[in-house]
Write a protein that holds these residues in place. Structure first.
Motif, PDB file in Angstrom:
ATOM      1  N   THR A  85      -0.478   5.803  -5.677  1.00 20.97           N
ATOM      2  CA  THR A  85      -1.584   5.178  -6.394  1.00 20.97           C
ATOM      3  C   THR A  85      -1.264   3.712  -6.637  1.00 20.97           C
ATOM      4  OG1 THR A  85      -2.951   5.288  -8.392  1.00 20.97           O
ATOM      5  CG2 THR A  85      -0.619   5.852  -8.642  1.00 20.97           C
ATOM      6  N   ASN A  86      -2.300   2.945  -6.928  1.00 27.57           N
ATOM      7  CA  ASN A  86      -2.082   1.552  -7.327  1.00 27.57           C
ATOM      8  C   ASN A  86      -2.271   1.395  -8.835  1.00 27.57           C
ATOM      9  OD1 ASN A  86      -4.842   1.559  -7.756  1.00 27.57           O
ATOM     10  ND2 ASN A  86      -5.309  -0.019  -6.258  1.00 27.57           N
ATOM     11  N   TYR A  92      -1.953  -4.023  -8.487  1.00 33.25           N
ATOM     12  CA  TYR A  92      -2.472  -3.081  -7.496  1.00 33.25           C
ATOM     13  C   TYR A  92      -1.477  -2.846  -6.366  1.00 33.25           C
ATOM     14  CZ  TYR A  92      -6.638  -3.668 -10.183  1.00 33.25           C
ATOM     15  OH  TYR A  92      -7.508  -3.695 -11.215  1.00 33.25           O
ATOM     16  N   PHE A  93      -0.211  -2.760  -6.725  1.00 32.91           N
ATOM     17  CA  PHE A  93       0.841  -2.452  -5.772  1.00 32.91           C
ATOM     18  C   PHE A  93       0.937  -0.931  -5.645  1.00 32.91           C
ATOM     19  CE2 PHE A  93       5.234  -2.176  -4.253  1.00 32.91           C
ATOM     20  CZ  PHE A  93       5.185  -3.130  -3.257  1.00 32.91           C
ATOM     21  N   TRP A  94       1.004  -0.412  -4.449  1.00 29.94           N
ATOM     22  CA  TRP A  94       1.025   1.029  -4.224  1.00 29.94           C
ATOM     23  C   TRP A  94       2.398   1.611  -4.520  1.00 29.94           C
ATOM     24  CZ3 TRP A  94      -3.050   4.167  -3.276  1.00 29.94           C
ATOM     25  CH2 TRP A  94      -4.267   3.526  -3.084  1.00 29.94           C
ATOM     26  N   THR A  95       2.423   2.691  -5.319  1.00 30.58           N
ATOM     27  CA  THR A  95       3.661   3.311  -5.784  1.00 30.58           C
ATOM     28  C   THR A  95       3.553   4.829  -5.640  1.00 30.58           C
ATOM     29  OG1 THR A  95       3.884   1.534  -7.408  1.00 30.58           O
ATOM     30  CG2 THR A  95       5.190   3.515  -7.782  1.00 30.58           C
ATOM     31  N   PRO A 102       8.019   1.799  -4.971  1.00 36.00           N
ATOM     32  CA  PRO A 102       6.907   1.239  -4.185  1.00 36.00           C
ATOM     33  C   PRO A 102       6.816   1.893  -2.809  1.00 36.00           C
ATOM     34  CG  PRO A 102       8.447  -0.487  -4.879  1.00 36.00           C
ATOM     35  CD  PRO A 102       9.031   0.814  -5.286  1.00 36.00           C
ATOM     36  N   SER A 115      -9.143  -0.845  -1.537  1.00 35.80           N
ATOM     37  CA  SER A 115      -9.047  -1.130  -2.973  1.00 35.80           C
ATOM     38  C   SER A 115      -8.300  -2.435  -3.239  1.00 35.80           C
ATOM     39  CB  SER A 115      -8.349   0.011  -3.694  1.00 35.80           C
ATOM     40  OG  SER A 115      -7.033   0.146  -3.201  1.00 35.80           O
ATOM     41  N   ASP A 116      -7.424  -2.860  -2.327  1.00 34.93           N
ATOM     42  CA  ASP A 116      -6.720  -4.130  -2.512  1.00 34.93           C
ATOM     43  C   ASP A 116      -7.689  -5.301  -2.455  1.00 34.93           C
ATOM     44  OD1 ASP A 116      -4.461  -2.610  -2.669  1.00 34.93           O
ATOM     45  OD2 ASP A 116      -3.503  -3.434  -0.876  1.00 34.93           O
ATOM     46  N   LYS A 119      -9.935  -4.936  -5.717  1.00 35.07           N
ATOM     47  CA  LYS A 119      -9.144  -4.973  -6.966  1.00 35.07           C
ATOM     48  C   LYS A 119      -9.520  -3.828  -7.897  1.00 35.07           C
ATOM     49  CE  LYS A 119      -6.989  -8.808  -5.953  1.00 35.07           C
ATOM     50  NZ  LYS A 119      -5.936  -8.636  -5.003  1.00 35.07           N
ATOM     51  N   ASP A 121      -8.838   0.301  -9.143  1.00 37.19           N
ATOM     52  CA  ASP A 121      -7.848   1.362  -9.200  1.00 37.19           C
ATOM     53  C   ASP A 121      -8.159   2.381  -8.112  1.00 37.19           C
ATOM     54  OD1 ASP A 121      -6.793   0.102 -11.402  1.00 37.19           O
ATOM     55  OD2 ASP A 121      -7.720   1.458 -12.855  1.00 37.19           O
ATOM     56  N   SER A 134      -7.611   4.445   0.716  1.00 36.93           N
ATOM     57  CA  SER A 134      -7.676   4.348  -0.741  1.00 36.93           C
ATOM     58  C   SER A 134      -9.017   4.919  -1.187  1.00 36.93           C
ATOM     59  CB  SER A 134      -7.525   2.894  -1.197  1.00 36.93           C
ATOM     60  OG  SER A 134      -8.548   2.088  -0.647  1.00 36.93           O
TER      61      SER A 134
END
Length: 162
Positions: A85-86, A92-95, A102, A115-116, A119, A121, A134
């Motif tokens: 998820t970001n 909004y970094f994916w983890t 990450p 989604s990047d 911006k 979620d 996403s």
């Protein structure tokens, strides 16, 4: 909440009993019996000693695809939640939820992660095109759990890039 309870109660009918998740031989378990939100999927996986699937390299991605699409007549072109998820960082970094690390490997579909750009979620979905996308975490999809006891299995982790 009743829906989550019913889904969680049917998990033992999934193919193996979940009395001791560490005795399972399966690395990934595909839940193609009910569509739920990403949060509900996370809850259900956790309730049976698993986590939403974490995919750290190409070999794991292929292994998961074989597991899911081996049963193509059953799963076809369905979409499945994975465990990234970001939501973790405001950037909004994916983890990966399972490790808190990450995402260093990805199989994004064309123009993803969308989604990047917006911006917003989002959570990670494996779509029927066999790529990652996403999506709003509130959408409802099937999901893939990963056996937490095998999460650090080195046989599938030989190609980890950090």
């Amino acid at each position: 909440m009743l829906r989550i309870f019913i889904v969680a109660c049917t998990l033992p009918l999934w193919g193996r009993a979940f009395d001791d998740p560490c005795n399972l031989e399966e690395y990934y378990s595909v839940a193609g019996f009910s569509k739920v939100t990403w949060f509900e999927a996370n809850f259900i996986c956790n309730s049976v000693g698993s986590v939403l699937a974490t995919v750290r390299n190409y070999d794991q991605h292929q292994y998961m695809l074989n597991k899911v699409f081996l049963h193509g007549k059953v799963f076809g072109k369905k979409n499945f939640w994975l465990g990234a998820t970001n939501l973790v960082e405001s950037t909004y970094f994916w983890t990966w939820l399972s490790t808190g690390l990450p995402m260093t490997y990805a199989e994004w579909g064309k123009d993803e992660p969308s989604s990047d750009k917006t911006k917003k979620d989002a959570c990670l979905v494996l779509k029927g095109d066999k790529f990652w996308h996403s999506a709003s975490c509130e959408e409802k999809h099937f999901f893939i759990c990963e056996n937490v006891c095998l999460l650090n299995d080195t046989s599938l982790d030989q190609s980890v890039f950090i």
